[in-house]
Design a protein around this motif. Structure first.
Motif, PDB file in Angstrom:
ATOM      1  N   ASP A   1      66.528  -8.913 -15.114  1.00  0.00           N
ATOM      2  CA  ASP A   1      67.797  -8.393 -15.644  1.00  0.00           C
ATOM      3  C   ASP A   1      68.286  -7.200 -14.835  1.00  0.00           C
ATOM      4  O   ASP A   1      67.512  -6.298 -14.510  1.00  0.00           O
ATOM      5  N   GLU A   2      69.579  -7.202 -14.556  1.00  0.00           N
ATOM      6  CA  GLU A   2      70.161  -6.097 -13.791  1.00  0.00           C
ATOM      7  C   GLU A   2      70.758  -5.051 -14.733  1.00  0.00           C
ATOM      8  O   GLU A   2      71.208  -5.384 -15.833  1.00  0.00           O
ATOM      9  N   VAL A   3      70.766  -3.802 -14.285  1.00  0.00           N
ATOM     10  CA  VAL A   3      71.383  -2.719 -15.059  1.00  0.00           C
ATOM     11  C   VAL A   3      72.556  -2.151 -14.269  1.00  0.00           C
ATOM     12  O   VAL A   3      72.602  -2.246 -13.036  1.00  0.00           O
ATOM     13  N   ASP A   4      73.503  -1.553 -15.008  1.00  0.00           N
ATOM     14  CA  ASP A   4      74.670  -0.975 -14.337  1.00  0.00           C
ATOM     15  C   ASP A   4      74.336   0.414 -13.783  1.00  0.00           C
ATOM     16  O   ASP A   4      73.250   0.952 -13.998  1.00  0.00           O
ATOM     17  N   ASP A   5      75.307   0.992 -13.090  1.00  0.00           N
ATOM     18  CA  ASP A   5      75.081   2.272 -12.402  1.00  0.00           C
ATOM     19  C   ASP A   5      74.666   3.378 -13.380  1.00  0.00           C
ATOM     20  O   ASP A   5      73.728   4.146 -13.117  1.00  0.00           O
ATOM     21  N   GLU A   6      75.378   3.452 -14.510  1.00  0.00           N
ATOM     22  CA  GLU A   6      75.108   4.528 -15.465  1.00  0.00           C
ATOM     23  C   GLU A   6      73.709   4.388 -16.048  1.00  0.00           C
ATOM     24  O   GLU A   6      72.949   5.370 -16.148  1.00  0.00           O
ATOM     25  N   THR A   7      73.371   3.174 -16.441  1.00  0.00           N
ATOM     26  CA  THR A   7      72.035   2.940 -17.008  1.00  0.00           C
ATOM     27  C   THR A   7      70.958   3.245 -15.972  1.00  0.00           C
ATOM     28  O   THR A   7      69.913   3.819 -16.299  1.00  0.00           O
ATOM     29  N   ALA A   8      71.230   2.882 -14.731  1.00  0.00           N
ATOM     30  CA  ALA A   8      70.251   3.139 -13.676  1.00  0.00           C
ATOM     31  C   ALA A   8      70.003   4.638 -13.508  1.00  0.00           C
ATOM     32  O   ALA A   8      68.857   5.077 -13.338  1.00  0.00           O
TER      33      ALA A   8
END
Lengths: 99, 101
Positions: free
Chosen positions: A14-21
């Motif tokens: 699963d990929e995460v977005d910039d903010e979550t990263a």
């Protein structure tokens, strides 16, 4: 190359977005810079580190080798939950939270 | 995404011994390959594979090997996409298994 690249043949978790990263990076118990490294070193280092962490702690591995985004989570197996962030510039962060 | 076929080192050795027309492609780094080569293999580091995979003529049988048999699965998927008529497989366990066999 105009057609699909290696990136298209890697089964990424699963990929995460910039903010979550960014939020996850702030929670890291350990960060490994694996840029420039290829199989098997990223897998080996991830497995060693996950074994040393406590349950709930987070390991972040930074890589520019897209196969690692599949191989590293598989190497740690059921010991950690994996998510990946892609920069868009060929860099990736693999987030491994120890179970 | 479907997986790719796998071949054990013993199976690969048997194919090479039979003088089969195969491309045995070792995708480890040049340094790793030169330190511990596989006889009969051609070294195409994975980072260079994308540049040649589309234009290259592949044998009817292609076997991909890496260090421990993980990245070779992904590389085999890529080659399989471009080498329409070829039978493409990954060598199980990579060089480590080859060396142990």
């Amino acid at each position: 190359m105009s057609g699909p690249s290696l990136d298209d043949f890697v089964e990424m978790p699963d990929e995460v977005d910039d903010e979550t990263a960014e939020q996850l990076a702030d929670q890291a118990s350990e960060t490994q810079d694996m840029t420039g490294e290829v199989c098997p070193y990223p897998q080996v280092e991830a497995k060693k580190s996950i074994q040393s962490l406590d349950s709930g702690e987070l390991l972040v591995q930074e890589t520019d080798h897209v196969p690692s985004t599949e191989n590293v989570p598989r190497a740690v197996g059921d010991d950690a939950d994996a998510r990946v962030w892609r920069s868009g510039g060929g860099l990736y962060r693999i987030f491994l939270r120890k179970r | 995404m479907s997986g790719v076929d796998e071949r054990t080192p013993e199976e690969v050795r048997a194919r090479l011994a039979a003088d089969a027309e195969i491309d045995l492609v070792d995708i480890r780094d040049r340094e790793d390959f030169e330190d511990a080569p596989i006889d009969g293999a051609e070294n195409v580091p994975v980072d260079e594979l994308e540049a040649v995979v589309e234009e290259r003529e592949w044998a009817d049988e292609v076997i991909v090997s890496c260090y421990i048999g993980e990245t070779s699965v992904q590389a085999a998927r890529l080659i399989d996409h471009y080498a329409d008529d070829a039978e493409v497989a990954s060598m199980t366990g990579g060089y480590e298994a080859w060396d142990d066999a």
